[in-house]
Design an enzyme around this catalytic site. Sequence first.
Site, PDB file in Angstrom:
ATOM      1  N   THR A 229       0.828  -1.205   0.000  1.00 37.12           N
ATOM      2  CA  THR A 229       0.000   0.000   0.000  1.00 37.12           C
ATOM      3  C   THR A 229       0.863   1.256   0.000  1.00 37.12           C
ATOM      4  OG1 THR A 229      -1.835  -1.030   1.131  1.00 37.12           O
ATOM      5  CG2 THR A 229      -1.549   1.305   1.547  1.00 37.12           C
ATOM      6  N   ARG A 257     -13.908  -7.974  -0.147  1.00 35.75           N
ATOM      7  CA  ARG A 257     -13.196  -7.536   1.066  1.00 35.75           C
ATOM      8  C   ARG A 257     -12.653  -6.104   0.886  1.00 35.75           C
ATOM      9  NH1 ARG A 257      -7.719  -5.692   2.296  1.00 35.75           N
ATOM     10  NH2 ARG A 257      -7.237  -6.320   4.412  1.00 35.75           N
ATOM     11  N   ILE A 258     -12.851  -5.285   1.914  1.00 30.92           N
ATOM     12  CA  ILE A 258     -12.306  -3.925   1.937  1.00 30.92           C
ATOM     13  C   ILE A 258     -11.343  -3.845   3.119  1.00 30.92           C
ATOM     14  CG2 ILE A 258     -12.873  -1.451   2.158  1.00 30.92           C
ATOM     15  CD1 ILE A 258     -14.170  -2.637  -0.307  1.00 30.92           C
ATOM     16  N   GLY A 259     -10.208  -3.191   2.910  1.00 33.55           N
ATOM     17  CA  GLY A 259      -9.215  -3.087   3.982  1.00 33.55           C
ATOM     18  C   GLY A 259      -9.372  -1.813   4.799  1.00 33.55           C
ATOM     19  N   GLY A 281      -0.416  -2.321   6.312  1.00 32.63           N
ATOM     20  CA  GLY A 281      -0.286  -3.548   7.086  1.00 32.63           C
ATOM     21  C   GLY A 281      -1.509  -4.415   6.918  1.00 32.63           C
ATOM     22  N   GLY A 283      -4.811  -5.185   7.143  1.00 30.17           N
ATOM     23  CA  GLY A 283      -5.931  -4.274   7.340  1.00 30.17           C
ATOM     24  C   GLY A 283      -6.948  -4.672   8.399  1.00 30.17           C
TER      25      GLY A 283
HETATM   26  N1  ASP Z   1      -3.541  -2.243   4.617  1.00 29.37           N
HETATM   27  C1  ASP Z   1      -3.821  -2.788   3.329  1.00 29.37           C
HETATM   28  C2  ASP Z   1      -5.081  -3.614   3.404  1.00 29.37           C
HETATM   29  O1  ASP Z   1      -5.268  -4.327   4.367  1.00 29.37           O
HETATM   30  C3  ASP Z   1      -2.731  -3.638   2.797  1.00 29.37           C
HETATM   31  C4  ASP Z   1      -1.397  -2.972   2.721  1.00 29.37           C
HETATM   32  O2  ASP Z   1      -1.023  -2.186   3.586  1.00 29.37           O
HETATM   33  O3  ASP Z   1      -0.670  -3.243   1.751  1.00 29.37           O
HETATM   34  O4  ASP Z   1      -5.844  -3.579   2.481  1.00 29.37           O
END
Ligand code: ASP
Length: 363
Positions: A229, A257-259, A281, A283
């Site tokens: 991310t 799914r949504i983070g 991280g 999510g």
């Molecule tokens: N935080 C993001 C998610 O869970 C993933 C990431 O940080 O790459 O969607």
Amino acid sequence: MKTLSLTLLAALCCIAAYAQDSSDKITLVIHGGAGTITRASMTPEREKAYREGLDLALQKGYEVLKNGGTSVQAVEAAIHVMEDSPLFNAGKGAVFTNEGKNELDAAIMEGKTLKAGSVAGVTTIKNPISAAIAVMDKSVHVMMAGKGAEQFAKEQGLEIVDPSYFHTDVRYKALERAKEQEKTELDHHGKEGKKADGGNDEKKIRTAPKSGHRSVDDLIFTEGKKFGTVGCVALDRYGNLAAGTSTGGMTNKRYGRIGDAPIIGAGTYANNATCAVSATGHGEYFIRSVVAHDISALMEYKGMSVADAANEVVMKKLVERGGEGGVIAVDRNGNIAMPFNSAGMYRGYIKADGKREILIYRD
Ligand code: ASP
């Protein structure tokens, strides 16, 4: 007499405006994801490419701030660079869902007004961060998802692309590996499950102890334990903070799914009274811990510094709960924090005098 008072008023306004000028404090911080990023897993070429990508993002965001742009405009400029680069898990180069699609999430928040905007699960918007900004500035809503968000972005004149634009072979291979791993684990647990509970494989897998094999959730969401991310937080010369985050989510995600990234207070938050935060991280953990807002709340209610507040949440609370990742944060005086509890985090900052630093590993 009237003319004299007006002149006096104008002069006072000028002094007030001058006093508010914080051009010596402008600051921009970025991240390009956290996770198992170690020197051992890196080649010199790869490291160079990441450093160049991060440097360009810092440069573009800094130019905006230096030329009198707002923190929101700077965040957008920096994130565009990373969304357009296939190296990061945002925009082009986003990870794949279980169905082999790229579904993108993004959010923006403005510290002065506490206005915010976000989009979730979009598949055709070239730069999701710009769609999030449009939601904030041009709509009465805060969060839009899927087809509706795409229609809105189109109406706002944002660039729409074919979903295939987001495809990269590297990310597709990562999906294949994740599925392969998942299958192996399922087979493995399936045999154990039959012995232990008469074949209730699903239940057995989902309650697999931490000390043993990884759970299916771990496999689904953390293939390679790399979170790519991207995010940016900035302080402009008007003393205003902003935070933005953009992501493809997690490899092999499913069921829409949504983070945490597009959830205001979880992956993204900004408040002039405290700080601006962008997270990266796993999510699910960041949503449950309301990470970004918790950092702001610790500053607001406990009077903590941005560094102490960010540390408390990332290095203590998240660690205790098993949430891997990190954050970037800046307060209204330009103090920054970049804690992470994983092996590495692509990160960097640039200060008013142009001094910049790009870091990847823990040491
Ligand atoms: N935080 C993001 C998610 O869970 C993933 C990431 O940080 O790459 O969607």
